[in-house]
Design an enzyme around this catalytic site. Structure first.
Site, PDB file in Angstrom:
ATOM      1  CB  CYS A 279      -6.734  -2.045   2.921  1.00  0.00           C
ATOM      2  SG  CYS A 279      -7.701  -0.763   3.725  1.00  0.00           S
TER       3      CYS A 279
ATOM      4  CG  ASN B 123      -8.810   7.713  -0.317  1.00  0.00           C
ATOM      5  OD1 ASN B 123      -8.042   6.877   0.162  1.00  0.00           O
ATOM      6  ND2 ASN B 123     -10.065   7.842   0.070  1.00  0.00           N
TER       7      ASN B 123
ATOM      8  CG  ASN C 186     -12.191   1.405   2.269  1.00  0.00           C
ATOM      9  OD1 ASN C 186     -11.584   1.836   1.310  1.00  0.00           O
ATOM     10  ND2 ASN C 186     -12.442   2.150   3.348  1.00  0.00           N
TER      11      ASN C 186
ATOM     12  CD  GLU D 175      -7.021   1.362   0.200  1.00  0.00           C
ATOM     13  OE1 GLU D 175      -7.019   2.595   0.318  1.00  0.00           O
ATOM     14  OE2 GLU D 175      -6.017   0.647   0.349  1.00  0.00           O
ATOM     15  NE  ARG D 176     -14.317   5.818   1.790  1.00  0.00           N
ATOM     16  CZ  ARG D 176     -14.770   6.420   2.878  1.00  0.00           C
ATOM     17  NH1 ARG D 176     -16.048   6.663   2.991  1.00  0.00           N
ATOM     18  NH2 ARG D 176     -13.979   6.733   3.880  1.00  0.00           N
TER      19      ARG D 176
ATOM     20  CG  ASN E  19      -1.239  -0.840   5.251  1.00  0.00           C
ATOM     21  OD1 ASN E  19      -0.872  -1.496   6.238  1.00  0.00           O
ATOM     22  ND2 ASN E  19      -1.929  -1.377   4.257  1.00  0.00           N
TER      23      ASN E  19
ATOM     24  CB  THR F 186      -8.604   0.799   8.246  1.00  0.00           C
ATOM     25  OG1 THR F 186      -8.631   1.082   6.844  1.00  0.00           O
ATOM     26  CG2 THR F 186      -7.918   1.945   8.996  1.00  0.00           C
TER      27      THR F 186
ATOM     28  CB  CYS G 264      -4.649   5.590   5.684  1.00  0.00           C
ATOM     29  SG  CYS G 264      -3.649   4.475   4.698  1.00  0.00           S
TER      30      CYS G 264
ATOM     31  CG  ASN H 151      -2.179   0.636   1.238  1.00  0.00           C
ATOM     32  OD1 ASN H 151      -2.822   0.764   2.270  1.00  0.00           O
ATOM     33  ND2 ASN H 151      -2.641   1.045   0.089  1.00  0.00           N
TER      34      ASN H 151
HETATM   35  N1  LIG Z   1      -9.295   4.354   1.130  1.00  0.00           N
HETATM   36  C1  LIG Z   1      -9.675   4.407   2.497  1.00  0.00           C
HETATM   37  C2  LIG Z   1      -8.685   4.987   3.419  1.00  0.00           C
HETATM   38  C3  LIG Z   1      -7.343   4.336   3.305  1.00  0.00           C
HETATM   39  C4  LIG Z   1      -7.281   2.947   3.899  1.00  0.00           C
HETATM   40  C5  LIG Z   1      -5.876   2.469   3.889  1.00  0.00           C
HETATM   41  N2  LIG Z   1      -5.239   2.135   2.719  1.00  0.00           N
HETATM   42  C6  LIG Z   1      -5.477   1.632   5.081  1.00  0.00           C
HETATM   43  O1  LIG Z   1      -4.371   1.065   5.063  1.00  0.00           O
HETATM   44  O2  LIG Z   1      -6.199   1.605   6.076  1.00  0.00           O
HETATM   45  C7  LIG Z   1     -10.986   5.175   2.680  1.00  0.00           C
HETATM   46  O3  LIG Z   1     -11.189   6.231   2.063  1.00  0.00           O
HETATM   47  O4  LIG Z   1     -11.803   4.734   3.491  1.00  0.00           O
END
Ligand SMILES: N[C@@H](CCC[C@H](N)C(=O)O)C(=O)O
Length: 262
Positions: free
Chosen positions: A201, A69, A173, A191-192, A80, A203, A78, A17
């Site tokens: 990802c 994003n 997501n 991923e959104r 990671n 989270t 985020c 990521n």
């Molecule tokens: N794209 C996600 C936020 C990013 C998540 C991420 N890559 C992670 O590692 O948690 C969103 O907009 O919800």
């Protein structure tokens, strides 16, 4: 782009990521320029990344993390990226091996040991469930769906259907999960804000581990997750209906630094 800006940036990745990280303590970055962030994250015309992170000064903690994003919009937490900015803060000499920093979902503690970054995530006390999937927020919203087999899946196609079909304008997501054994799961995530599958990802895998425990797919409180970009570990304790002491551990690596005129 022709904004007359000369930006120094650092590229980091955590299990694939990948993020552009900019030291914005002097507040040089135009934070509301969505087109600029999308350009920098573009893999053909810019530097290329799943997201962009600003490190800023904070009065309450060691530093502040501001996350965008790849579409150029500021978003929610985020995991990671949080691990990568901790590695970056140590590289800059702002912190040693442990820290507390502020992010969009509040304060996070983190530490670095044996080359891995452990990030404390927020507690989770609400999981919504439907027969085929679960939904929870681990700093960002996550749909978690157990599958028989992930190999060969078109995650971009199937993820987009659910992201737009079930979650409206705000979106979510989308994580597809395959059980390997009691404490190991494979995860692939749409991923959104990237609007594509990413290699990992943070989270998302946190949401997967908690949902799998909550619904009896594992009895373990330390879960190994295999993402396409590499292994992550999620641990937690369940106290009543709350998942607490939630941690996300894995590598967070500096890739290169550079300058871009834009
Ligand atoms: N794209 C996600 C936020 C990013 C998540 C991420 N890559 C992670 O590692 O948690 C969103 O907009 O919800």
């Amino acid at each position: 782009m022709d904004l007359g800006l000369q930006l120094s940036f650092f590229k980091y990745q955590g299990t694939g990521n990948d993020f552009i990280i900019i030291d914005n303590r002097l507040e040089i970055f135009p934070k509301n320029n969505t087109k600029l962030v999308a350009f920098l994250c573009n893999r053909k015309f810019g530097i290329g990344a799943d997201g962009l992170i600003l490190l800023e000064s904070d009065t309450m903690s060691d530093f502040k993390m501001v996350y965008y994003n790849a579409d150029g919009h500021q978003s929610t937490m985020c995991g990671n990226g949080g691990r990568c900015i901790v590695a970056f803060a140590r590289k800059l000499g702002i912190i040693n091996d442990s820290t507390q920093f502020s992010a969009v979902d509040g304060l996070h503690s983190a530490h670095i040991a044996n080359g891995l970054v452990t990030l404390y995530m927020n507690e989770v006390d609400e999981i919504r469930s439907k027969p085929k999937y679960h939904f929870l927020n681990t700093g960002s919203p996550h749909h978690v769906q157990l599958m028989e087999e992930l190999d060969g899946m078109d995650v971009k196609l199937e993820g987009a259907k659910l992201r737009y079909g079930l979650y409206g304008q705000e979106g979510s997501n989308i994580n597809f999960v395959q059980k390997v054994d009691n404490d190991t799961f494979k995860v692939r995530t749409y991923e959104r804000g990237v609007e594509d599958e990413t290699l990992s990802c943070g989270t998302g895998v946190t949401a997967v581990a908690i949902a799998m425990h909550h619904y009896g797919n594992t009895s373990a409180e330390q879960i190994h997750i295999e993402t396409i970009g590499g292994p992550l570990t999620v641990s937690f304790q369940k106290k009543g209906d709350t998942y607490t002491n939630v941690t996300l551990t894995g590598p967070a690596e500096f890739v290169f630094k550079g300058e871009i005129a834009c």
